[in-house]
Structure formats: C-alpha cells, structure tokens
Design an enzyme around this catalytic site. Structure first.
Site, PDB file in Angstrom:
ATOM      1  N   GLY A  12      68.915  17.495  24.715  1.00  0.00           N
ATOM      2  CA  GLY A  12      69.965  16.769  23.994  1.00  0.00           C
ATOM      3  C   GLY A  12      69.467  16.342  22.627  1.00  0.00           C
ATOM      4  CE1 TYR A 154      75.667   7.805  30.643  1.00  0.00           C
ATOM      5  CE2 TYR A 154      75.522   5.441  31.045  1.00  0.00           C
ATOM      6  CZ  TYR A 154      75.152   6.559  30.327  1.00  0.00           C
ATOM      7  OH  TYR A 154      74.263   6.441  29.283  1.00  0.00           O
ATOM      8  CE  LYS A 158      72.122   8.165  31.395  1.00  0.00           C
ATOM      9  NZ  LYS A 158      71.187   9.020  30.644  1.00  0.00           N
ATOM     10  CB  ILE A 187      71.734   2.733  21.335  1.00  0.00           C
ATOM     11  CG1 ILE A 187      70.722   2.190  22.366  1.00  0.00           C
ATOM     12  CG2 ILE A 187      71.030   3.283  20.102  1.00  0.00           C
ATOM     13  CD1 ILE A 187      69.785   1.097  21.894  1.00  0.00           C
TER      14      ILE A 187
END
Length: 247
Positions: A12, A154, A158, A187
C-alpha cells in the site's frame, strides 16, 4: 541514516501513510520496493523515491493473492539482493452497520487487511529466515483495540492483525526477526479528508492533543521499529493516537 542500504518493502506504498513511510525510509538511506493496486499513485511515489537517489522497485499487485506476493518477493531478491524490512500497510474500508453490511464488504476488508498481512508475512519471512534477520511492522489501528460503530469488518481485521503480530513474533524470534504492530488513531490522509468539518471537529475534541496525527508521525515510529534501536522489542502493539485511547 538509520537504515542505510537496507531493503524495505512497503505494501500500500502508493498513497497516504504507506507513501510517507516509503519516502521517509528512502531519505534514511534504504532502497525501496512498494506495491499497490493503484498504478497512478504507485508511479508517482516511485518517481519521488527515484529523485532521492535510492533504488525503487514498484509492483502493481493484489496482496490477497499469495502467488503475486511470492513472485514480487523473488523479483525484489533478484534486483536488490535481500529484504530486511517489511511494512504491512495495505488496507481498505467498507463501512456500514453490521445489520446492513454485505457479506461481500465483510470478505473484501478481511481479505485485504488481514489475509494480505498473512500472505506477505509468509512469503517474506521465508527470505528473512534464510538471512537470519528482519523487521516486520504491521499497521493495525486503534479501532482494532476499541471498536467503532459501522466498522465491524475493519475492527475485526485490525484486531486480527494484533493477534497475528504476537504469534508471528513468537514463531520468528529464534531467527532474529522482530515483529511489531503500530495502531494509529486518526491520521490526516485521503481517508479522513472525506469527513465533514463537523465530524473532524468532534473527533479532534476526543483527542487530548486536540488534533489529527500526520502520516509522518507514523513514519517516525515505523523507522524506529525498522532500525536496530528496536532490536529488543517484539510482539508489541504501539499506539500512536495523540492520547485518545489512553487507559
């Protein structure tokens, strides 16, 4: 230069945090391999790294397909001779409440975010075992620790990365390979840019430092975990969230 002449693979690596890590590592003297599914951003990031005078290989690969990862690893080995650092950063979101979440959206997120880490770790750790050294850094998320409404897929992916990090750290420790995870909070990336100003304000209010982090904040921590300064750290999940989830 803390990782001079090391070879780092960042998944990525075309955009966002992955791109920042790749460029940051190149500035610290590493030769770089990046992979992504987005050809355009991949080419752009490769150009930036080339301009820093480091070797950079780029690959358009799907981390969910093991054979593609294996082929990429062999090409990196042919061109750059080794892989010292692996940053498992590739990830996606497909948010929805669990009652509305499709099976396809569940499967896709688990495949990219979790199976992708498994595939890359399996393929690259084989090379690191032969070298008897290596650093593997998995990008998790605070959502894997605290959960979040609308992110069942998600958060599960994670949280899975955190468990996988601990197991691989135990399995690979005797070969002098360190495996750690980073759990970023909010972020400022393309992903968070899509949020409304109101939502951003609300989120910032939950963060003691009262702001979103920057991709470079994650890159700094990543560099520490990639360098020999972290040689006695393994199996850890380090949170970088401006104090949001402190216990």
């Amino acid at each position: 230069m803390r990782i001079k002449d090391k070879v780092a693979l960042i998944t990525g690596g075309g955009r966002g945090i992955g791109r920042e890590i790749a460029i940051f590592f190149a500035r610290e003297g590493a030769n770089i391999a990046i992979c992504d599914v987005d050809k355009e951003s991949l080419a752009k990031t490769k150009q930036e790294i080339d301009s820093l005078g480091r070797d950079c290989l780029s690959f358009c690969v799907d981390v969910t397909v093991y054979i593609q990862i294996e082929e990429m690893a062999n090409k990196i080995l042919d061109k750059l001779g080794k892989i010292d650092i692996l940053v498992n950063n590739a990830g996606i979101t497909r948010d929805n409440l669990i009652l509305r979440m499709t099976e396809e959206d569940w499967d896709k997120v688990i495949a990219v975010n979790l199976k992708g880490v498994f595939n890359c770790t399996k393929a690259i750790s084989k090379l690191m075992i032969k070298q008897r050294s290596g650093k593997i850094i998995n990008i998790a998320s605070i959502i894997g620790l605290i959960g979040n409404i609308g992110q069942a897929n998600y958060s599960a992916s994670k949280a899975g990365i955190i468990g996988l990090t601990k197991t691989t750290a135990k399995e690979l420790a005797s070969r002098n390979i360190n495996v750690n995870a980073i759990a970023p909070g909010f972020i400022a990336t393309d992903m968070t840019d899509k949020l409304s100003a109101e939502v951003k304000e609300k989120m910032s209010a939950q963060i003691p430092l009262n702001r979103f982090g920057k991709p470079v904040d994650v890159a700094h921590l990543c560099l520490f975990l990639a360098s020999e300064e972290s040689d006695y750290i393994t199996g850890q999940t380090i949170v970088i969230d401006g104090g949001m989830t402190m216990h």
